[in-house]
Design a protein around this motif. Structure first.
Motif, short mmCIF file in Angstrom:
data_model
loop_
_atom_site.label_atom_id
_atom_site.label_comp_id
_atom_site.label_asym_id
_atom_site.label_seq_id
_atom_site.Cartn_x
_atom_site.Cartn_y
_atom_site.Cartn_z
N ALA A 69 0.83 -1.20 0.00
CA ALA A 69 0.00 0.00 0.00
C ALA A 69 0.86 1.26 0.00
O ALA A 69 0.57 2.24 -0.71
CB ALA A 69 -0.93 0.00 1.22
N GLN A 70 1.94 1.24 0.78
CA GLN A 70 2.83 2.39 0.81
C GLN A 70 3.49 2.61 -0.55
O GLN A 70 3.67 3.76 -1.00
CB GLN A 70 3.89 2.20 1.89
N ALA A 71 3.85 1.53 -1.21
CA ALA A 71 4.43 1.64 -2.55
C ALA A 71 3.42 2.25 -3.51
O ALA A 71 3.77 3.10 -4.34
CB ALA A 71 4.88 0.26 -3.04
N SER A 72 2.17 1.84 -3.39
CA SER A 72 1.13 2.34 -4.30
C SER A 72 0.90 3.84 -4.10
O SER A 72 0.65 4.57 -5.06
CB SER A 72 -0.17 1.58 -4.06
N GLU A 73 1.00 4.29 -2.85
CA GLU A 73 0.80 5.72 -2.59
C GLU A 73 1.89 6.56 -3.25
O GLU A 73 1.61 7.60 -3.85
CB GLU A 73 0.78 5.97 -1.08
N ILE A 74 3.13 6.11 -3.15
CA ILE A 74 4.22 6.82 -3.82
C ILE A 74 4.04 6.75 -5.33
O ILE A 74 4.22 7.74 -6.05
CB ILE A 74 5.58 6.20 -3.43
N LEU A 75 3.66 5.59 -5.82
CA LEU A 75 3.51 5.37 -7.25
C LEU A 75 2.44 6.26 -7.86
O LEU A 75 2.57 6.69 -9.02
CB LEU A 75 3.18 3.89 -7.50
N ALA A 76 1.40 6.55 -7.10
CA ALA A 76 0.29 7.36 -7.62
C ALA A 76 0.77 8.73 -8.08
O ALA A 76 0.17 9.33 -8.98
CB ALA A 76 -0.78 7.51 -6.56
N ASP A 77 1.86 9.23 -7.49
CA ASP A 77 2.39 10.54 -7.87
C ASP A 77 3.31 10.47 -9.08
O ASP A 77 3.76 11.51 -9.58
CB ASP A 77 3.16 11.16 -6.69
N LEU A 78 3.62 9.26 -9.55
CA LEU A 78 4.55 9.12 -10.66
C LEU A 78 3.87 8.95 -12.00
O LEU A 78 4.55 8.90 -13.03
CB LEU A 78 5.49 7.92 -10.39
N GLY A 79 2.56 8.85 -12.00
CA GLY A 79 1.84 8.82 -13.27
C GLY A 79 1.13 7.50 -13.54
O GLY A 79 1.57 6.44 -13.08
N PRO A 80 0.03 7.55 -14.30
CA PRO A 80 -0.78 6.35 -14.54
C PRO A 80 -0.06 5.25 -15.31
O PRO A 80 -0.36 4.07 -15.12
CB PRO A 80 -1.98 6.89 -15.33
N GLU A 81 0.86 5.61 -16.20
CA GLU A 81 1.56 4.59 -16.97
C GLU A 81 2.41 3.70 -16.06
O GLU A 81 2.44 2.47 -16.22
CB GLU A 81 2.44 5.23 -18.04
N LEU A 82 3.07 4.30 -15.09
CA LEU A 82 3.87 3.50 -14.16
C LEU A 82 2.99 2.68 -13.22
O LEU A 82 3.37 1.58 -12.83
CB LEU A 82 4.83 4.39 -13.37
N VAL A 83 1.81 3.21 -12.87
CA VAL A 83 0.86 2.44 -12.07
C VAL A 83 0.45 1.18 -12.83
O VAL A 83 0.39 0.08 -12.27
CB VAL A 83 -0.38 3.28 -11.72
N ARG A 84 0.20 1.32 -14.13
CA ARG A 84 -0.20 0.18 -14.96
C ARG A 84 0.94 -0.84 -15.03
O ARG A 84 0.71 -2.06 -14.90
CB ARG A 84 -0.56 0.65 -16.36
N ILE A 85 2.16 -0.37 -15.23
CA ILE A 85 3.31 -1.28 -15.32
C ILE A 85 3.51 -2.02 -14.00
O ILE A 85 3.76 -3.24 -13.98
CB ILE A 85 4.58 -0.51 -15.70
#
Length: 331
Positions: free
Chosen positions: A127-143
């Motif tokens: 969950a903590q990783a996902s919170e940081i990832l959300a600020d990096l853009g949708p393409e990286l969330v998908r990857i």
């Protein structure tokens, strides 16, 4: 505070070496911050494996890959932390599944507390990783979602084993690619993307890093048989005693050679303590080890081929040095 790279790569370029060291220091600080919580127990459990050490290998891959673009881009360090948090989360879950008692020289979370705490702590880190990832853009969330899917798929496939009619060796290599190769591949991809490297560079780094990950795990298969306890950090034959069918074992089990009959018998299940020396000696002398070594080298060559097509910069030389290390560490 920073953890060293997993291997002492021969960074010929002093500037690159300094950049990687500085980047790993920043990763370590953000990693510890990301694992924090207002709840003291959650914070303690989440930091348990972080404080136990670890080499931050995947973070190092992110940082090296970022040098094919702007390594100082603001998303690079957070991206590396996302990768490390994901890796750490899988370790909590793996230790529960494997009933492991020790991790990185310290009691595993499931041993120190219990399975429930370990599983929930892993979930918290995801969950903590996902919170940081959300600020990096949708393409990286998908990857990241695709990578997580592969991690889980690999674990499931390893657990149930090859289905009827599926070649056991092919199944095994695919499991390694999913369980280990996928996250290392994403490490290279994140570093390239977050630094703004060209798409073709990102694609080659992704492919090369996955191959490095598979080769690394195949090297572990060989080390379990061929190394001394001092070299590998564990007693030779540990996988054999646990009944883990690594690549050399699979090659022996598919053999029909009469001279392999005794070894096939020993490897048909977990090897008894009194038989382990015999099993290790027979396996060391078996052609299966040569075949497994050849498979490892084929993955190393895949990585080298992809890396050779990248721009000739110090980061490429460091990654090529990593390929050489992976090839050499298992003899």
């Amino acid at each position: 505070m920073a953890a060293p790279p997993v291997v002492d790569l021969p960074f010929i370029d002093e500037g690159l070496a300094a950049d990687i060291a500085s980047g790993l220091d920043s990763v370590e600080k953000l990693l510890r911050s990301a694992a924090d919580s207002e709840d003291a127990f959650v914070a303690e459990a989440s930091r348990h494996l972080i404080l136990a050490g670890g080499k931050r290998f995947r973070a190092m891959i992110v940082l090296l890959a970022s040098h094919f673009g702007d390594a100082s881009a603001p998303g690079v360090v957070p991206g590396a932390v996302v990768i490390e948090l994901t890796h750490l989360a899988t370790l909590y879950h793996d230790d529960v599944m494997d009933e492991a008692r020790v991790r990185r020289g310290s009691p595993s979370a499931n041993a120190r507390w219990d399975n429930t705490v370990a599983i929930l702590t892993g979930d918290y880190l995801f969950a903590q990783a996902s919170e940081i990832l959300a600020d990096l853009g949708p393409e990286l969330v998908r990857i990241q979602a695709q990578t997580f899917s592969r991690l889980v798929r690999g674990q499931i496939r390893e657990t149930i084993g090859p289905r009827p009619g599926v070649d056991a060796v092919t199944h095994y290599i695919e499991v390694l690619a999913d369980k280990t190769g996928s996250l290392i591949a994403t490490s290279g991809r994140f570093g390239a993307m977050l630094s703004g490297a060209p798409e073709d560079v990102a694609a080659r780094l992704t492919s090369a890093c996955e191959a490095i990950g598979v080769a690394w795990q195949l090297g572990d298969d060989l080390l379990d048989v061929a190394s001394s306890a001092g070299e590998s950090g564990k007693t030779p034959g540990t996988d054999l005693k646990e009944g883990i069918r690594t690549l050399p074992v699979l090659y022996v089990l598919e053999s029909t050679a009469p001279e392999d009959a005794r070894l096939r018998e020993l490897l048909s299940g977990p090897v008894a303590e009194e038989d382990i020396d015999e099993a290790v000696a027979l396996l060391r002398a078996n052609p299966a080890m040569v075949r497994a070594r050849a498979e490892l080298m084929s993955w190393v060559e895949r990585a080298r081929t992809d890396l050779a097509a990248l721009p000739d910069i110090p980061a490429r030389e460091a990654l090529l040095a990593l390929c050489t290390y992976v090839a050499d560490r298992s003899g």
